[in-house]
Every structure is written in C-alpha cells, then in structure tokens.
Scaffold this motif. Structure first.
Motif, PDB file in Angstrom:
ATOM      1  N   ILE A 321       7.670  12.015  44.851  1.00 11.34           N
ATOM      2  CA  ILE A 321       8.960  12.619  44.492  1.00 11.34           C
ATOM      3  C   ILE A 321      10.056  12.096  45.404  1.00 11.34           C
ATOM      4  CG2 ILE A 321      10.225  14.796  44.375  1.00 11.34           C
ATOM      5  CD1 ILE A 321       7.585  16.128  43.585  1.00 11.34           C
ATOM      6  N   VAL A 322       9.756  11.983  46.700  1.00 11.43           N
ATOM      7  CA  VAL A 322      10.765  11.463  47.642  1.00 11.43           C
ATOM      8  C   VAL A 322      11.142  10.031  47.289  1.00 11.43           C
ATOM      9  CG1 VAL A 322      11.121  10.775  50.042  1.00 11.43           C
ATOM     10  CG2 VAL A 322      10.121  13.004  49.530  1.00 11.43           C
ATOM     11  N   LEU A 323      10.147   9.198  46.949  1.00 12.01           N
ATOM     12  CA  LEU A 323      10.435   7.823  46.549  1.00 12.01           C
ATOM     13  C   LEU A 323      11.298   7.781  45.293  1.00 12.01           C
ATOM     14  CD1 LEU A 323       6.982   6.086  47.104  1.00 12.01           C
ATOM     15  CD2 LEU A 323       9.063   5.740  48.433  1.00 12.01           C
ATOM     16  N   LEU A 324      10.977   8.651  44.334  1.00 18.65           N
ATOM     17  CA  LEU A 324      11.740   8.698  43.100  1.00 18.65           C
ATOM     18  C   LEU A 324      13.184   9.105  43.361  1.00 18.65           C
ATOM     19  CD1 LEU A 324      11.695   8.574  39.972  1.00 18.65           C
ATOM     20  CD2 LEU A 324      11.071  10.994  39.993  1.00 18.65           C
ATOM     21  N   ILE A 325      13.368  10.136  44.178  1.00 25.35           N
ATOM     22  CA  ILE A 325      14.725  10.592  44.499  1.00 25.35           C
ATOM     23  C   ILE A 325      15.489   9.513  45.258  1.00 25.35           C
ATOM     24  CG2 ILE A 325      16.029  12.283  45.842  1.00 25.35           C
ATOM     25  CD1 ILE A 325      13.884  14.315  45.179  1.00 25.35           C
ATOM     26  N   ARG A 326      14.791   8.843  46.179  1.00 22.24           N
ATOM     27  CA  ARG A 326      15.457   7.791  46.945  1.00 22.24           C
ATOM     28  C   ARG A 326      15.941   6.659  46.039  1.00 22.24           C
ATOM     29  NH1 ARG A 326      12.499   3.653  51.178  1.00 22.24           N
ATOM     30  NH2 ARG A 326      14.346   2.433  51.704  1.00 22.24           N
ATOM     31  N   GLN A 327      15.096   6.260  45.098  1.00 20.46           N
ATOM     32  CA  GLN A 327      15.499   5.193  44.183  1.00 20.46           C
ATOM     33  C   GLN A 327      16.641   5.633  43.280  1.00 20.46           C
ATOM     34  OE1 GLN A 327      11.901   4.151  42.142  1.00 20.46           O
ATOM     35  NE2 GLN A 327      10.972   3.175  43.927  1.00 20.46           N
ATOM     36  N   ALA A 328      16.576   6.893  42.808  1.00 21.79           N
ATOM     37  CA  ALA A 328      17.631   7.383  41.924  1.00 21.79           C
ATOM     38  C   ALA A 328      18.924   7.615  42.679  1.00 21.79           C
ATOM     39  CB  ALA A 328      17.171   8.679  41.254  1.00 21.79           C
ATOM     40  N   ALA A 329      18.831   7.972  43.976  1.00 20.45           N
ATOM     41  CA  ALA A 329      20.026   8.268  44.758  1.00 20.45           C
ATOM     42  C   ALA A 329      20.766   7.006  45.188  1.00 20.45           C
ATOM     43  CB  ALA A 329      19.657   9.100  45.981  1.00 20.45           C
ATOM     44  N   GLN A 330      20.107   5.857  45.167  1.00 29.14           N
ATOM     45  CA  GLN A 330      20.742   4.599  45.562  1.00 29.14           C
ATOM     46  C   GLN A 330      20.517   3.545  44.482  1.00 29.14           C
ATOM     47  OE1 GLN A 330      19.215   3.558  49.454  1.00 29.14           O
ATOM     48  NE2 GLN A 330      20.327   5.199  50.458  1.00 29.14           N
ATOM     49  N   SER A 367      22.134   2.585  36.528  1.00 36.20           N
ATOM     50  CA  SER A 367      21.415   3.849  36.557  1.00 36.20           C
ATOM     51  C   SER A 367      22.267   4.929  35.916  1.00 36.20           C
ATOM     52  CB  SER A 367      21.080   4.242  38.004  1.00 36.20           C
ATOM     53  OG  SER A 367      20.611   5.560  38.090  1.00 36.20           O
ATOM     54  N   SER A 368      21.625   6.023  35.520  1.00 36.84           N
ATOM     55  CA  SER A 368      22.382   7.199  35.114  1.00 36.84           C
ATOM     56  C   SER A 368      23.186   7.699  36.308  1.00 36.84           C
ATOM     57  CB  SER A 368      21.447   8.304  34.624  1.00 36.84           C
ATOM     58  OG  SER A 368      20.770   7.907  33.456  1.00 36.84           O
ATOM     59  N   LEU A 369      24.326   8.316  36.034  1.00 38.58           N
ATOM     60  CA  LEU A 369      25.180   8.851  37.093  1.00 38.58           C
ATOM     61  C   LEU A 369      24.981  10.356  37.159  1.00 38.58           C
ATOM     62  CD1 LEU A 369      28.454   6.797  36.524  1.00 38.58           C
ATOM     63  CD2 LEU A 369      26.811   6.556  38.379  1.00 38.58           C
ATOM     64  N   PHE A 370      24.310  10.785  38.245  1.00 33.14           N
ATOM     65  CA  PHE A 370      24.050  12.193  38.461  1.00 33.14           C
ATOM     66  C   PHE A 370      24.634  12.623  39.792  1.00 33.14           C
ATOM     67  CE2 PHE A 370      20.138  11.521  35.660  1.00 33.14           C
ATOM     68  CZ  PHE A 370      20.817  11.960  34.527  1.00 33.14           C
ATOM     69  N   TYR A 371      24.608  13.911  40.027  1.00 27.43           N
ATOM     70  CA  TYR A 371      25.281  14.480  41.193  1.00 27.43           C
ATOM     71  C   TYR A 371      24.779  13.910  42.515  1.00 27.43           C
ATOM     72  CZ  TYR A 371      21.077  17.339  41.754  1.00 27.43           C
ATOM     73  OH  TYR A 371      19.787  17.758  41.932  1.00 27.43           O
ATOM     74  N   PHE A 372      23.507  13.477  42.574  1.00 25.75           N
ATOM     75  CA  PHE A 372      22.954  13.015  43.847  1.00 25.75           C
ATOM     76  C   PHE A 372      23.211  11.537  44.120  1.00 25.75           C
ATOM     77  CE2 PHE A 372      19.566  13.383  40.657  1.00 25.75           C
ATOM     78  CZ  PHE A 372      19.216  12.051  40.496  1.00 25.75           C
ATOM     79  N   ASN A 373      23.790  10.802  43.170  1.00 23.58           N
ATOM     80  CA  ASN A 373      24.059   9.380  43.453  1.00 23.58           C
ATOM     81  C   ASN A 373      25.515   8.984  43.261  1.00 23.58           C
ATOM     82  OD1 ASN A 373      24.422   9.113  40.665  1.00 23.58           O
ATOM     83  ND2 ASN A 373      22.451   8.133  40.321  1.00 23.58           N
TER      84      ASN A 373
END
Length: 478
Positions: A321-330, A367-373
């Motif tokens: 999950i951390v890897l997924l969030i990291r990739q999505a956040a950057q 990437s999709s644009l979400f609140y965390f990126n």
C-alpha cells in the motif's frame, strides 16, 4: 482471548468460537459488498519475499521434528538458534526415519512426479512405527487423535463479551483474509489461473461459520496444507471435498490409525513441499530491475522471519500500500516538444531532438489528479516554467493521460489558470477526456475560463494561440 476468559477453559473455548462466528459475519458482509480487492494489496515484489520467508520459517518449525529435537516457540531466528544449539540432542532413529522419508520424497519429485509418493511414505511410516516399535527407539509419533464429531451450537457468550471480542475478530478477519488472498494469488499465478478474491471471502466466511458452530477457533487458508495439496497434483476445487470426505471417515472410524504416524515423516513431507518457494531467479530479476524493489522484497522476507507469517503478511500488505501511494503521489510530469517535421508532441527528456515552440511550454501529467498528488504536480509544472531560458507566454497542460479528477484535481487546474494569468501567461488545456471535462464543468470552470471543447490537440491549441497572437500583434497600433 486468554486474558478475557479469566483462566476458565470453557469460557476460553466459548470466546474462541464466538470470534470465529464474528469473523464469519464480517467475511460474508465483505463478500456482499465485493470488498475482495481491498485485501489484494500485494505487489509481486512483496510476494516473492513473502514466499521465500515463509519457506524458511516453515523449515525452521520442521527441522527439529526431523531430527527428533524437542521444538520451541518464537520467530525464525529464535527457532534457528535453539535448533543449532541443540544439535547434540539429535535422536539417531528420528534422523534415520526422517532422512529416508525425505530422500524418497525428493526422488519422487524428480522421477515419479505423477505418483502418490507422499501417501506411500505416510503408510510406510505408520507400518514401520508399528512393526519396528519406533516409539521405543525415541521416534516421536503423532499420538492420540480424538474420534467423533463435535456438538454443533452457538457459544454461550453475552453482549458485553461480544463487544470486547469485536477488535479481536476484526484483527482475525484481516489476518485471515490477507493471508488467504496471498496464498491463493501465489498458486493462481503459478498455474496461470485467476483468483476471485471475493469468492475467497465467501469461503472464509463459510469456514469460520462451521468452525464457530463446532466450537472451533478462527481459521483461514494454510500455506503448508495448500502446498501438500498441490504436491498431490490437485488442480481443481474438487480436491477440497474429497480431502474433507476422507478426513470425515478417519475422524469417525479410523483416527486411531494416525496415532502411529512418525513426526519425522510429517516433517519430511512439509520440508519437501516448501523447497520450491525460495526463488533465487526471481530475486535476481528484481535486483536487475530495481534496487528499491529488491529492498522491498528483502524487507518482506525479513518481516516473515522476524515476526512470523501472520505479521509478515500484514507487513507485506502495508508495504504494498505504501508503494502504491508513493507512486500515485508522485506521478510522472514531463515537458513535451514537437517531433521535427510533424504535428505530434513527445517527451523532450527522452527525445532531446524534439523542438520547443518559443514562448510555449507544454506539460503532460501521466496520472489521475487526486488530492494527494496535486501539490506535487503543481510544483513540477512551475519548475518546468522556471527552468525555461526563454520567456513563456503560454502554458499548455496535456490531459490525455489523465483519466479522472477529484475535487482537488479540478481545483488545481483552476488555480494554475489563475496563477499563470496573474503572471501574464496564457493557459490552455489539451486532449481532456469527457470525464475530465465534466469534472471541470461541475466546479464552474467554463464560466470563468471558456467552453471546454473535445478534440483540442496540443498542435491545434498551440496553432490557434500563435495565430491569435500574430493577429493581435498586427492589429495593435505602434
């Protein structure tokens, strides 16, 4: 539940059965809302480390039995330290029985792949124990197995106790669901099948319902049992009912036969099953691909060895999950430039020969644009703007690789527009998908910034802006 039961074995058993029933309810509810994907947060990298760690952990539990050494509890390192320090306690007869069983099983894997070698070893071990009196020579046997079925019924537990057991049930569900999903995914991947995570939740709920009604404790998919099932050439779910049928016959009529099964034989069977889980080639492949991914695999392996399979499963899921969030956040944000002699634009960092349009900056978000990126994307766009040596009059944001926006993503585009216009720089969007345009319309983007049209390619947007700029320069008086 030991502390809650106050040392009363009957209360302990009732509470354990209650936890199983609560796990069944949670699992069935998760199945109804199709939450199977939530427990599938295992990257391939983590799975490689998890499998290897699990193989070593299981081996550490079986080697003492193979040598007739009294086992101990703890993690892999504690078990291994105890095993090495007590090698002098090896029972020669146990070692001989285990070594023979292991040799026959390995030979069967090499030369008799489609034969029931493990069944032959089990029967031979029981016969040897009975006629050679192995127990008198120090070989540990399985011992007495209770005969008959348990009485079915609901445990006698009050509402207050159920409230106290709820956190335990939730933790048990997470552990069981994630572990079952990991094991199922591993075998599905190996044999080219598809894992239905939602169906696994239903199976988990049904199994815990039966266990709870039969005064059992929470259950889930087991790695060693699954490995033995696969080694027996099981390829379809029918192997489960067949094994259950034979188990039922043994429990009702023949449990006494299992008393003479040597423990070293069981250890040899499990050791043979886990041999193939350590995949050195997979580790080498990950190392060649990414040093960071390799460290993740090693961390998953160390998690299983240091904290056991259950905590290792949770650690692996958390790392995924951390890897997924990291990739999505950057997400990747790149500058585009025109391919010489064409109207197409491509990544300039990968193709330095591509031509920049003077005064125009074209940026693509992949990437999709979400609140965390959104903050990361905004900073990257402004960095590209600051890095250009020429004066920028237009920024084009290519949205063809952006499948969707949330509210923060839509507002990012509006904020970029206002920020750039405040600097006297034009701002245009290119290749925005219908869903992205609809999201922008919902925040009123068109009222302030103009109508969003489909088919607005980068070349068309830049050409229209250049034509408008030339027209403006011609009509502006000296």
């Amino acid at each position: 539940v030991g502390e809650l039961s106050g040392g009363d074995p009957a209360r302990h058993a009732a509470m354990a059965a209650s936890v199983a029933l609560m796990v069944a309810v949670v699992a069935c509810a998760a199945w109804l809302v199709r939450a199977g994907t939530v427990v599938s947060f295992f990257s391939e990298t983590v799975l490689v480390g998890f499998k290897s760690g699990l193989a070593l952990y299981l081996a550490s539990t079986q080697l003492p039995k193979l040598l007739g050494i009294k086992g101990t509890h703890g993690d892999f390192f504690e078990r291994s330290g105890y095993f090495l320090s007590h090698l002098g306690d090896t029972q020669q007869a146990s070692l001989l029985v285990g070594a023979v069983a292991l040799a026959v099983l390995v030979a069967g894997k090499l030369w008799l792949k489609h034969r029931p070698v493990a069944f032959f070893v089990v029967v031979s071990g029981m016969l040897a124990a009975r006629f050679l009196d192995l127990e008198s020579h120090g070989v540990a046997l399985l011992g007495a197995v209770p005969q008959g079925l348990p009485a079915l019924g609901l445990p006698d537990v009050g509402r207050r106790e159920l409230n106290a057991l709820l956190p335990i049930a939730m933790a048990s569900f997470v552990l069981g669901a994630v572990e079952t999903s990991a094991i199922g995914r591993m075998f599905a991947q190996k044999h080219g099948n598809r894992l239905d995570a939602n169906q696994e939740l239903l199976a988990l709920g049904a199994a815990n319902l039966a266990s709870g009604l039969g005064s059992g404790f929470p259950v889930s998919g087991g790695m060693s049992q699954s490995l033995l099932n696969e080694r027996g050439r099981a390829r379809t779910p029918i192997s489960g009912p067949i094994a259950a049928g034979f188990t039922l016959i043994v429990v009702l009529f023949a449990s006494g036969l299992l008393r003479s099964l040597p423990q070293p034989v069981l250890a040899a069977i499990v050791l043979t099953a886990v041999m193939g889980l350590v995949d050195i080639h997979a580790f080498r492949h990950i190392w060649q691909f990414s040093r960071g991914e390799f460290l993740v695999a090693i961390a998953a392996l160390a998690g299983v060895l240091g904290s056991g399979p259950v905590n290792g499963v949770l650690l692996g899921a958390a790392m995924s999950i951390v890897l997924l969030i990291r990739q999505a956040a950057q997400p990747r944000v790149s500058e585009l430039a025109r391919i010489p002699g064409t109207t197409h634009y491509n990544d300039r960092a990968r193709h330095p020969e591509n031509e920049r349009i003077p005064g125009v900056l074209v940026v693509r978000c992949e990437s999709s644009l979400f609140y965390f990126n959104v903050e990361y994307v905004r900073e990257r766009v402004l960095e590209y703007l600051s890095a250009r040596p020429d004066t920028i009059h237009l920024v084009v944001l290519f949205l063809g690789a952006v499948p969707r926006l949330d509210l923060a993503g839509a507002e990012l585009i509006a904020v970029l527009d206002r920020t750039l216009r405040g600097r006297g720089i034009g701002f245009r969007l290119a290749d925005a998908h219908g869903e992205v345009r609809n999201a922008l319309r919902r925040i009123g983007f068109e009222r302030e910034h103009g109508t969003l049209q489909p088919g607005q390619t980068v070349d068309l947007v830049v050409s229209q802006w250049l034509a408008s700029r030339r027209k403006h320069q011609v009509t502006t008086p000296e």
